[in-house]
Design an enzyme around this catalytic site. Structure first.
Site, PDB file in Angstrom:
ATOM      1  N   LYS A  48      -3.632  10.400  10.294  1.00 51.05           N
ATOM      2  CA  LYS A  48      -4.329   9.226   9.774  1.00 51.05           C
ATOM      3  C   LYS A  48      -5.093   8.556  10.904  1.00 51.05           C
ATOM      4  CE  LYS A  48      -2.274   5.202   8.579  1.00 51.05           C
ATOM      5  NZ  LYS A  48      -3.053   4.065   9.143  1.00 51.05           N
ATOM      6  N   ASP A 103      -8.512   6.081   7.162  1.00 51.91           N
ATOM      7  CA  ASP A 103      -7.971   4.867   6.541  1.00 51.91           C
ATOM      8  C   ASP A 103      -8.824   3.663   6.939  1.00 51.91           C
ATOM      9  OD1 ASP A 103      -6.280   3.170   5.154  1.00 51.91           O
ATOM     10  OD2 ASP A 103      -4.843   3.003   6.808  1.00 51.91           O
ATOM     11  N   ASP A 140     -16.138  -4.257  -0.085  1.00 50.66           N
ATOM     12  CA  ASP A 140     -17.428  -4.935   0.009  1.00 50.66           C
ATOM     13  C   ASP A 140     -18.056  -4.888  -1.380  1.00 50.66           C
ATOM     14  OD1 ASP A 140     -19.939  -5.989   1.060  1.00 50.66           O
ATOM     15  OD2 ASP A 140     -19.306  -5.205   3.011  1.00 50.66           O
ATOM     16  N   THR A 163       1.553  -3.376   2.827  1.00 50.02           N
ATOM     17  CA  THR A 163       3.009  -3.414   2.986  1.00 50.02           C
ATOM     18  C   THR A 163       3.477  -4.590   3.842  1.00 50.02           C
ATOM     19  OG1 THR A 163       2.804  -1.809   4.794  1.00 50.02           O
ATOM     20  CG2 THR A 163       3.386  -0.953   2.620  1.00 50.02           C
ATOM     21  N   ARG A 171       4.551   4.278  14.263  1.00 45.78           N
ATOM     22  CA  ARG A 171       5.332   3.903  15.438  1.00 45.78           C
ATOM     23  C   ARG A 171       6.652   4.647  15.599  1.00 45.78           C
ATOM     24  NH1 ARG A 171       3.938  -2.346  14.345  1.00 45.78           N
ATOM     25  NH2 ARG A 171       3.754  -1.406  12.276  1.00 45.78           N
TER      26      ARG A 171
END
Length: 206
Positions: free
Chosen positions: A13, A40, A45, A99, A190
């Site tokens: 990603k 991503d 807009d 999230t 992470r």
């Protein structure tokens, strides 16, 4: 890092931080290493601008691309049409509720109800507009599976291995829980990148 992870994960990603620092060339470089790229950008807009952005992104070697479902039905319809016209195999994903947002944060934005309520509402809107996939927290996988056609792909961030900290994620599950709930893809950052042995951490989650 990606060379170290080669052979464990097949998807990468690329988000806003990398894309704004390095631009489209980083997409080409990652794809050139043999990875499938999930871009991503969370486009949001007016309909014409988002449709043109999808058209531009479709020239890159990407397999998935995100936009915000909260941009509305017309924006998503135009984006989906651009995807069909220029990249039929590209999976365009509607981001439902980030999230990092819980019920209190949604209330501050004037959105009544729980995150789950809003996710299902936006998910139905996105599918009706022609999108074939959604990004949702793992806690909303089951309600979306109950509300939407089975062929809709669900991509879930907010994945944390057992015992890991939540960082800035408010709605999380372990990889196994998300898989059992019906996620097609999970997004993990992470817990892999900050691990002493990233490849081993990825293998453990798989």
């Amino acid at each position: 890092m990606l060379r170290r992870l080669s052979g464990t994960v097949s998807w990468v990603k690329i988000g806003l931080e990398m894309f704004t620092a390095r631009g489209p060339d980083c997409v080409r470089e990652v794809a050139g290493l043999g990875f499938d790229v999930f871009l991503d950008l969370k486009l949001h807009d007016i309909p014409n601008t988002v449709a043109k952005a999808v058209e531009s992104a479709s020239r890159l070697p990407i397999r998935m691309l995100t936009l915000h479902a909260s941009g509305g039905a017309e924006m998503m319809r135009r984006a989906a049409q651009a995807q069909r016209d220029h990249a039929p195999d590209l999976l365009l994903l509607g981001v439902t509720v980030l999230t990092s947002l819980g019920e209190a944060e949604l209330g501050e934005l004037g959105v009544a109800g729980t995150p789950g309520d809003q996710v299902v509402r936006l998910g139905r809107l996105a599918v009706a507009a022609g999108l074939r996939g959604l990004v949702c927290s793992p806690l909303e996988i089951a309600p979306l599976r109950a509300a939407l056609p089975l062929e809709i792909k669900l991509v879930s961030p907010g994945i944390r291995p057992s015992g890991a900290g939540r960082d800035d994620q408010a709605r999380v599950m372990t990889p196994g829980e998300a898989a059992r709930a019906g996620a097609n893809f999970i997004v993990v950052g992470r817990p892999i990148f900050q691990a002493p042995d990233p490849a081993a951490a990825a293998e453990a989650m798989i």
